[in-house]
Design an enzyme around this catalytic site. Structure first.
Site, mmCIF file in Angstrom:
data_model
loop_
_atom_site.group_PDB
_atom_site.id
_atom_site.type_symbol
_atom_site.label_atom_id
_atom_site.label_comp_id
_atom_site.label_asym_id
_atom_site.label_seq_id
_atom_site.Cartn_x
_atom_site.Cartn_y
_atom_site.Cartn_z
ATOM 1 N N ARG A 38 0.850 -1.184 0.000
ATOM 2 C CA ARG A 38 0.000 0.000 0.000
ATOM 3 C C ARG A 38 0.889 1.238 0.000
ATOM 4 O O ARG A 38 1.854 1.323 0.756
ATOM 5 C CB ARG A 38 -0.930 0.018 1.226
ATOM 6 C CG ARG A 38 -2.007 -1.055 1.211
ATOM 7 C CD ARG A 38 -3.049 -0.783 0.123
ATOM 8 N NE ARG A 38 -4.124 -1.775 0.121
ATOM 9 C CZ ARG A 38 -4.152 -2.853 -0.655
ATOM 10 N NH1 ARG A 38 -3.137 -3.084 -1.484
ATOM 11 N NH2 ARG A 38 -5.175 -3.694 -0.595
ATOM 12 N N GLU A 86 -2.503 7.687 -5.328
ATOM 13 C CA GLU A 86 -2.489 6.729 -6.428
ATOM 14 C C GLU A 86 -3.627 7.041 -7.395
ATOM 15 O O GLU A 86 -4.791 7.007 -6.982
ATOM 16 C CB GLU A 86 -2.637 5.304 -5.887
ATOM 17 C CG GLU A 86 -2.376 4.233 -6.909
ATOM 18 C CD GLU A 86 -2.386 2.832 -6.304
ATOM 19 O OE1 GLU A 86 -1.434 2.080 -6.554
ATOM 20 O OE2 GLU A 86 -3.345 2.506 -5.588
ATOM 21 N N HIS A 115 -0.019 -0.304 -10.325
ATOM 22 C CA HIS A 115 -0.708 -1.279 -9.484
ATOM 23 C C HIS A 115 -1.021 -2.559 -10.274
ATOM 24 O O HIS A 115 -2.167 -3.025 -10.323
ATOM 25 C CB HIS A 115 -2.000 -0.671 -8.919
ATOM 26 C CG HIS A 115 -2.395 -1.253 -7.594
ATOM 27 N ND1 HIS A 115 -2.866 -0.494 -6.560
ATOM 28 C CD2 HIS A 115 -2.393 -2.533 -7.144
ATOM 29 C CE1 HIS A 115 -3.153 -1.268 -5.523
ATOM 30 N NE2 HIS A 115 -2.869 -2.505 -5.857
#
Length: 333
Positions: free
Chosen positions: A244, A272, A291
């Protein structure tokens, strides 16, 4: 008894995922397998009117709305949620736990690709790949600047399901890695059982040429790797984050990487995505990917296979392999 009557005795199931996801997660052959155990009442990206009324099982995925008290009021028969993705934190609510509804996650199926990506990044970091590539334009790198993986010290932050599997693979490798582990919930004996040596975070950062993050984002892990800890990484070291983004202080990491002292391999960031023009996107010693470490493309089917197997187990009265409890959720990703 007619085939239709037999079918009507199967528990009802609703599948709710983002548009297009259901066909990747649950292709035809998996839907046919499900049809032997449940009646698929509805399939879509939202809860259709009345669809939940007869459902005992919800097969959820990316894009499924949060299961609030209002949603659950429309599902009086709901007994189980099989999440064909990773984290369920954005899905579950207190109302769901209070109803005693069972929850399962396909996080184990999603872990495999993340482990593979992490091991690949560790190999790249071990060889200082970004620094070597950036310097190659100036000529052949000096032998003294080259580094291999043998005997490298790798620090793992978080003995999560992914962290544990990464440790296992590093220990199995023939490179002779020394593996350090930071996780306040793991004992020294448990760490040794994994093949790692448990140390305080500062020691891990100071001793590791490569640090890989696998902790969940919790109140106590947010900003865990700030300026003080990042400054402890040795010159030529590398940070890998496939967990994360908020676990790492983005500003502090940007300052460290701007000096060229360390490399960073980031599959997650905070925020993000990073805003256009952010320095981390252009620094030659930083690799930022969107990601992608989790299941992608053809791998997404693994999530559906896992969720389908969980449905079969639940219908058959067998224990679920991916069950998530209210108590455990606080420490999960």
């Amino acid at each position: 008894m007619t085939a239709r009557a037999k079918c009507s005795e199967l528990p009802g199931a609703v599948c709710v995922m983002s548009p297009g996801a259901a066909d990747l997660v649950l292709p035809k052959e998996l839907r046919e397998r499900l049809a032997s155990h449940v009646r698929l009442v509805s399939r879509g990206d939202r809860f259709q009117a009345g669809a939940l009324a007869d459902a005992e099982i919800l097969i959820s995925g990316w894009g499924c709305p949060r299961l609030t008290a209002d949603v659950l009021a429309e599902a009086p028969r709901l007994k189980a949620v099989m999440h064909a993705a990773g984290t369920v934190k954005s899905l579950v609510s207190d109302a769901l736990w209070e109803r005693g509804i069972v929850v399962s996650s396909a996080a184990d199926a999603n872990a495999g690709p993340v482990v593979s990506q992490t091991l690949a990044l560790i190999t790249l970091a071990a060889r200082r790949t970004l620094a070597m590539a950036a310097g190659y334009a100036g000529g052949w790198p000096a032998t003294a600047d080259r580094r291999g993986a043998d005997g490298l010290t790798v620090g793992i932050i978080g003995a999560s399901r992914i962290g544990r599997r990464v440790i296992t693979e590093l220990v199995r490798a023939d490179a002779g890695y020394e593996v350090l582990l930071y996780d306040p919930y793991v004992t020294d004996e448990e760490a040794r059982g994994l093949g790692a040596h448990r140390v305080p975070l500062a020691e891990l950062c100071r001793r590791s040429q490569v640090v890989s993050v696998h902790a969940p984002q919790l109140r106590e892990t947010t900003g865990l790797l700030g300026s003080g800890m990042l400054a402890l990484l040795p010159d030529g070291g590398a940070l890998i984050n496939t967990a994360r983004g908020a676990i790492v202080d983005t500003d502090a990491l940007t300052r460290e990487c701007a000096t060229g002292r360390i490399e960073a391999y980031l599959d997650v960031t905070d925020p993000e995505p990073l805003p256009p023009g952010h320095p981390l996107l252009s620094l030659p010693n930083v690799l930022v990917t969107p990601h992608i470490a989790g299941a992608q493309g053809s791998e997404i089917r693994r999530l559906g296979e896992y969720a389908t197997a969980e449905v079969v187990r639940w219908v058959s009265g067998e224990p679920l392999l991916g069950e998530v409890t209210r108590e455990a959720l606080a420490r999960l990703a």
